[in-house]
Design a protein around this motif. Structure first.
Motif, PDB file in Angstrom:
ATOM      1  N   ARG A   1       0.816  -1.223   0.000  1.00 11.58           N
ATOM      2  CA  ARG A   1       0.000   0.000   0.000  1.00 11.58           C
ATOM      3  C   ARG A   1       0.845   1.265   0.000  1.00 11.58           C
ATOM      4  O   ARG A   1       0.385   2.316  -0.413  1.00 11.58           O
TER       5      ARG A   1
ATOM      6  N   GLY B   1      -0.869   3.454  -5.822  1.00 15.96           N
ATOM      7  CA  GLY B   1      -1.897   4.478  -5.743  1.00 15.96           C
ATOM      8  C   GLY B   1      -3.083   3.982  -6.550  1.00 15.96           C
ATOM      9  O   GLY B   1      -2.918   3.446  -7.639  1.00 15.96           O
TER      10      GLY B   1
ATOM     11  N   ARG C   1      -1.116  12.727   2.265  1.00 14.54           N
ATOM     12  CA  ARG C   1       0.353  12.731   2.255  1.00 14.54           C
ATOM     13  C   ARG C   1       0.896  12.155   3.554  1.00 14.54           C
ATOM     14  O   ARG C   1       1.932  11.518   3.575  1.00 14.54           O
TER      15      ARG C   1
ATOM     16  N   TYR D   1       1.933   8.346   3.957  1.00 14.79           N
ATOM     17  CA  TYR D   1       3.031   7.704   3.222  1.00 14.79           C
ATOM     18  C   TYR D   1       4.408   8.139   3.714  1.00 14.79           C
ATOM     19  O   TYR D   1       4.581   9.258   4.194  1.00 14.79           O
TER      20      TYR D   1
ATOM     21  N   GLN E   1      -5.277  12.325  -4.759  1.00 13.40           N
ATOM     22  CA  GLN E   1      -5.170  11.504  -3.551  1.00 13.40           C
ATOM     23  C   GLN E   1      -4.431  10.208  -3.861  1.00 13.40           C
ATOM     24  O   GLN E   1      -3.621   9.736  -3.070  1.00 13.40           O
ATOM     25  N   SER E   2      -4.735   9.627  -5.029  1.00 16.04           N
ATOM     26  CA  SER E   2      -4.126   8.339  -5.365  1.00 16.04           C
ATOM     27  C   SER E   2      -2.625   8.493  -5.644  1.00 16.04           C
ATOM     28  O   SER E   2      -1.882   7.530  -5.559  1.00 16.04           O
ATOM     29  N   LEU E   3      -2.199   9.717  -5.961  1.00 15.37           N
ATOM     30  CA  LEU E   3      -0.775   9.937  -6.252  1.00 15.37           C
ATOM     31  C   LEU E   3      -0.006  10.422  -5.027  1.00 15.37           C
ATOM     32  O   LEU E   3       1.211  10.592  -5.077  1.00 15.37           O
TER      33      LEU E   3
ATOM     34  N   GLY F   1       1.151   9.246  -2.376  1.00 17.49           N
ATOM     35  CA  GLY F   1       2.270   8.469  -1.854  1.00 17.49           C
ATOM     36  C   GLY F   1       3.412   8.268  -2.831  1.00 17.49           C
ATOM     37  O   GLY F   1       4.273   7.438  -2.590  1.00 17.49           O
TER      38      GLY F   1
ATOM     39  N   PRO G   1       3.435   6.827  -5.873  1.00 16.57           N
ATOM     40  CA  PRO G   1       3.366   5.374  -6.104  1.00 16.57           C
ATOM     41  C   PRO G   1       4.178   4.907  -7.317  1.00 16.57           C
ATOM     42  O   PRO G   1       4.306   5.623  -8.302  1.00 16.57           O
TER      43      PRO G   1
ATOM     44  N   ILE H   1       0.283   2.607 -10.419  1.00 14.58           N
ATOM     45  CA  ILE H   1      -0.957   3.382 -10.341  1.00 14.58           C
ATOM     46  C   ILE H   1      -2.071   2.583 -11.002  1.00 14.58           C
ATOM     47  O   ILE H   1      -1.959   2.179 -12.154  1.00 14.58           O
TER      48      ILE H   1
ATOM     49  N   THR I   1      -4.948   2.714   1.424  1.00 10.42           N
ATOM     50  CA  THR I   1      -3.790   3.488   1.860  1.00 10.42           C
ATOM     51  C   THR I   1      -3.112   2.766   3.021  1.00 10.42           C
ATOM     52  O   THR I   1      -3.684   1.842   3.592  1.00 10.42           O
TER      53      THR I   1
END
Lengths: 295, 244
Positions: A74, A78, A100, A103, A141-143, A145, A147, A150, B89
């Protein structure tokens, strides 16, 4: 070449319904891959299993060298899922700062706002955004961390044409950084335009796989369209050499055949008063229709 | 992670118009209404009506925050896919729920301070600092079982039904628990139910402390046992659903 995702013999059964039926899929690292299929083909179920949200009935999934659903993954994935509403009571900036904080190695807030094009909206409440803006926030939001992988489930639903164009540019930029992108879509043109690799899924199975060019070649059908001076019956059309099927669009007739050269000759000698003749090479759309109907 | 999540959860509660209305404005409005109708100095249960009703209305506010802001919000977050999104997450469920609890306890404390101050500024009660602090602490910790009750609501799949049930629970617990009108003014059958409700025991402990005594054993017992019961029940529902 290493694979970001490897699904082996993957099945998911809901009662007696096989949502995913013995799928083998591999997505290469650093590529943009598309899972293409009509609605209800099993795309979202496959993505959910890759993300560890659903357990497979049988089969195994390896994500970034680990079994799916592992905690450590996880940090490195993302995901943009369908139908997620924004948290109420928080601004765009607050939502992104929150994500943020999950992560170890997040992207900067400025970069996230830039990638999603939400700089102007940073101080607005997430719940007050328009549908397209919310989708972009979910994407940011999905980016959050930073990632390596994706996963995007129907990412452009609700975006207008201009937003789509910008979105795909962003995806290409992200892939150029060495990230792996896997997306699902039922829109062929999108998959054709953006993906390096396409897996076509129909009725829970992989119907075909390859680069867009390979898939087009696989369905060798070409089409001829024309208009005619006289009324032509269905039987007359099917008697033509090599015709597999035909369609009528107003007074345009479309014939599909593997060898259009012979067909053209036959048409011109038929004495049907042919005009407006056009020959088209296979479109991905045609390949898609043929491949998904085989099942 | 925990700090950021707690901050976000706190902001979401404070910014909710429902919190302002049902947990601050309404209890204060009813408190001042009842206190002026009955007279803040009127004597009741070895204390004054003004301070007695203050404990009732603060309890009413806290039950509302715990049931609605915690429970109903959980049900909505589940329905809106927010819970599923967080599962993608690295945020762990423990940190997520923990941050919600910390945020709630912070806001409950703040609520107690605001309501107590508003009443004290208006009526200048003759209470010792020790009484203020012990009543406040009792109400603060006593709100925990109601968070556990909220967590049961939070397991509901139908979020709209959760609102209806949440409001019914809030009002029912308040009326039967003697928070609106003192329990002994209610019909006998309602009294015999009310005595066993955690909402009555919640306020009862504070009323006793106003009168110079302490919460009785039954106050502790009912609050602790109901809290554990609610927690076990919501845990059981969630586990059973996971297993399916």
């Amino acid at each position: 070449m290493t694979y970001a995702i490897e699904c082996t013999g993957l099945s998911k059964q809901f009662g007696s319904f096989h949502a995913v039926n013995d799928i083998n899929l591999r997505f290469k690292q650093g590529q943009i891959s598309a899972l293409l299929g009509p609605n209800g083909a099993g795309k979202t179920t496959t993505i959910s299993m890759i993300l560890g949200l659903q357990k497979p009935t049988s089969g195994s999934i390896n994500v970034l060298g680990m079994p799916a659903g592992t905690k450590e993954i996880r940090q490195r994935i993302g995901a943009l899922m369908q139908d997620v509403k924004a948290a109420d009571g928080l601004t765009v900036k607050e939502v992104l700062e929150l994500f943020r904080s999950y992560y170890r190695n997040p992207l900067s807030l400025a970069r996230l706002l830039d990638l999603s094009g939400l700089q102007q909206e940073a101080k607005r409440r997430a719940s007050a955004l328009s549908g397209g803006q919310r989708r972009r926030l979910a994407f940011a939001q999905s980016l959050a961390g930073n990632p390596e992988l994706i996963l995007l489930d129907e990412p452009t639903v609700g975006m207008d044409i201009e937003a789509r164009g910008r979105f795909w540019d962003t995806i290409r930029t992200l892939a150029a950084d060495g990230r792996t992108v896997v997306l699902t879509t039922h829109d062929l043109t999108e998959a054709d335009g953006v993906a390096d690799h396409i897996a076509i899924i129909a009725a829970g199975r992989v119907a075909a796989e390859g680069t867009p060019a390979q898939l087009k070649a696989q369905s060798a059908l070409r089409s001829i369209s024309f208009r005619s001076g006289c009324d032509l019956s269905d039987a007359q059309l099917m008697q033509l050499p090599g015709v597999v099927k035909f369609e009528r669009h107003a007074d345009h007739i479309h014939l599909y055949a593997e060898n259009t050269d012979i067909l053209v000759g036959a048409l011109l000698q038929s004495g049907w008063g042919i005009y407006d003749l056009e020959i088209q090479s296979a479109k991905l759309e045609e390949a898609f229709r043929i491949l998904t109907n085989q099942q | 992670m925990l700090l950021a999540q707690t901050k976000a959860e706190s902001l979401r509660i404070i910014r909710s118009p429902f919190f302002m209305l049902f947990s601050i404005l309404m209890p204060l409005a009813f408190y001042f209404l009842f206190a002026s109708l009955n007279g803040a100095d009127k004597s009741i249960a070895s204390t004054t009506y003004g301070s007695y009703s203050l404990m009732s209305m603060t309890a009413f506010s806290l039950i509302g925050t715990a049931v609605s802001q915690f429970g109903i919000r959980l049900a909505y977050e589940r329905r809106d896919g927010w819970v599923r999104l967080l599962r993608l997450t690295p945020l762990t469920p423990a940190v997520w729920i923990g941050s919600k609890l910390i945020a709630h306890m912070g806001i409950h404390l703040l609520t107690i301070i605001v309501i107590f101050s508003a009443a004290q500024l208006t009526y200048s009660f003759d209470l010792t600092l020790a009484q203020w602090v012990s009543c406040g602490l009792w109400l603060w910790l006593g709100s925990l079982p109601f968070l556990a009750l909220g967590s049961i609501l939070g397991t509901m799949k139908n979020a709209d039904a959760a609102i209806a049930i949440g409001n019914m629970l809030h009002m029912g617990l308040a009326i039967l628990g003697g928070l609106w009108m003192p329990l002994r003014t209610l019909p006998h059958w309602m009294q015999s139910i009310g005595e066993w409700l955690p909402s009555y025991r919640f306020a009862h402990g504070a009323w006793n402390m106003l009168a110079g005594s302490a919460p009785v054993l039954l106050d502790w017992l009912i609050l602790v046992v109901s809290g554990i019961l609610f927690m076990v029940l919501s845990g059981y529902i969630l586990n059973r659903r996971e297993a399916m």
